[in-house]
Design an enzyme around this catalytic site. Sequence first.
Site, mmCIF file in Angstrom:
data_model
loop_
_atom_site.group_PDB
_atom_site.id
_atom_site.type_symbol
_atom_site.label_atom_id
_atom_site.label_comp_id
_atom_site.label_asym_id
_atom_site.label_seq_id
_atom_site.Cartn_x
_atom_site.Cartn_y
_atom_site.Cartn_z
ATOM 1 N N GLY A 172 0.659 -1.133 -0.166
ATOM 2 C CA GLY A 172 -0.142 0.071 0.062
ATOM 3 C C GLY A 172 0.786 1.382 0.124
ATOM 4 O O GLY A 172 0.498 2.159 -0.344
ATOM 5 N N GLY A 406 -6.401 12.437 -36.936
ATOM 6 C CA GLY A 406 -7.028 12.507 -35.747
ATOM 7 C C GLY A 406 -5.707 13.002 -34.621
ATOM 8 O O GLY A 406 -5.906 13.496 -33.647
ATOM 9 N N ALA A 407 -4.278 12.515 -35.096
ATOM 10 C CA ALA A 407 -3.287 13.026 -34.274
ATOM 11 C C ALA A 407 -3.052 14.388 -34.374
ATOM 12 O O ALA A 407 -2.422 14.927 -33.614
ATOM 13 C CB ALA A 407 -2.028 12.068 -34.796
#
Length: 510
Positions: A172, A406-407
């Site tokens: 943790g 899209g890049a």
Amino acid sequence: MTREELYQSFEERNKAAEAGGGAERVQKQHEAGKMTARERIETLLDKGTFVELDKFTVHHCTNFGMDKSHIKGDGVVSGYGRIDGRQVFIYAYDFTVYGGTLGAVNARKIVKIQQLALKNGAPIIALNDSGGARIQEGVESLSGYAAIFYQNTLASGVIPQISAILGACAGGACYSPALTDFIFMTDKSSYMFVTGPDVVKAVTHEEVSKEDLGGAYTHGSKSGVTHFVCNTEQETLMAIRELLSFLPSNNMEDVPVITCSDDVKRDIPGLQDVVPIDPNVPYDMKDIIEPVLDDHYFFEVMPHFAKNAITGFGRLNGKAVGIVANQPAFLAGVLDIDSSDKIARFIRFCDCFNVPIVTFEDVPGFLPGTIQEHSGIIRHGAKIVYAYSEATVPKVTLITRKAYGGAYIVMSSKETGSDVNLAYPTAEIAVMGAEGAVNILYRKADEETRQKAINEYRENFANPYKSAALGYIDEIILPRHTRIKLIQALAMAQNKMESNPPKKHGNMPL
């Protein structure tokens, strides 16, 4: 007891508290090639500025014979001091005391320092070297971690949070560093993992060493958990000081500005020849980034992870800026899952702390294939456009060569909120490359027709002029003028006032 005896008693107690786990354990720490908690703090902070708090705390555990052992400080050294004259708060796990394990009392020490840092608007630095949760204290130690994580979350985006892993960080304990802005690790002497090699072997039957499972190189190059991998503790601590020199103390301040001795109008003739005429020939984007910045100095973040993208800090006319870039020298600068995550998180950090963003773009698209698609490239790629669109700091983009599909959109295009978009004459802004476009538009044509179409496509689209005519590119510049053009753009946008619609928070694709 006389006054002198009282003072002498205090000095003896103080000296004992500063001794940590004692000479023998300190010697073992040194033999392992590691500093003690106090040595690390003294090395990191400006000399003589450290003020320690809660030096005399002790645990209240009575299980497993713990009631017979009480060491002042309880395995954590905490307080405040200065770096380059600026206030910081700090805590360091002391491995010489109960292996630096976390219990209820020393967790409260850490939370106190976290709260003081937040109240006072100053960075907080955690130096991790711990055996994890103190088993003897059971759920109280787990509760201590939960309280620390909660404070990490509250402070996120308000003050810079920096973690250094200088030894063990397991279970943790990993999640506090993971919640902070930057993680440093020391090669060959630090490691992080949620479950150690023994548990891995028991559950999955894998044989793996600590280094391969969670060492600095693993997290620096494969998982992307750590941002910086340093060779020694000394180097790690000096790198933290260097990072802080680029950052404001909190989200209400502007970035630090230093006197610039580098000519603002410096012409850089060498940039004229960096970008190859052949769009398929790679080049190193750092050959453009570094000469442009003040004194050619670039402080790279995550240099070993997702090398097809570049992130880091530099200065232009003395003012800190964040640099985001594609790297044509690695995978042609294509965007994939790892580079999308790397870029998006860096953008969001810069926006949190008012660091202007300069983007150097040469991107042929997103990496195709079933592995990327099935692993969520759509979701990860969306993080970039979300981060750029959300960011309200000054944003300047320079397209050096390819800006496809899209890049192009996600890499700080004009339509997603960039303030100034520049391009070299070598820029190619289109839906896709010429060959790809012709293969779709003329898939049944003969080779002569295809070649003619490719040439026409390149002439019409493989340049920045169409985009400039439509206003998507603000200015086409010569490479040699890059430095002054970027400085002018940032100066223009320095008083930018923009805010997003009121909301609790957005729902970023994760």
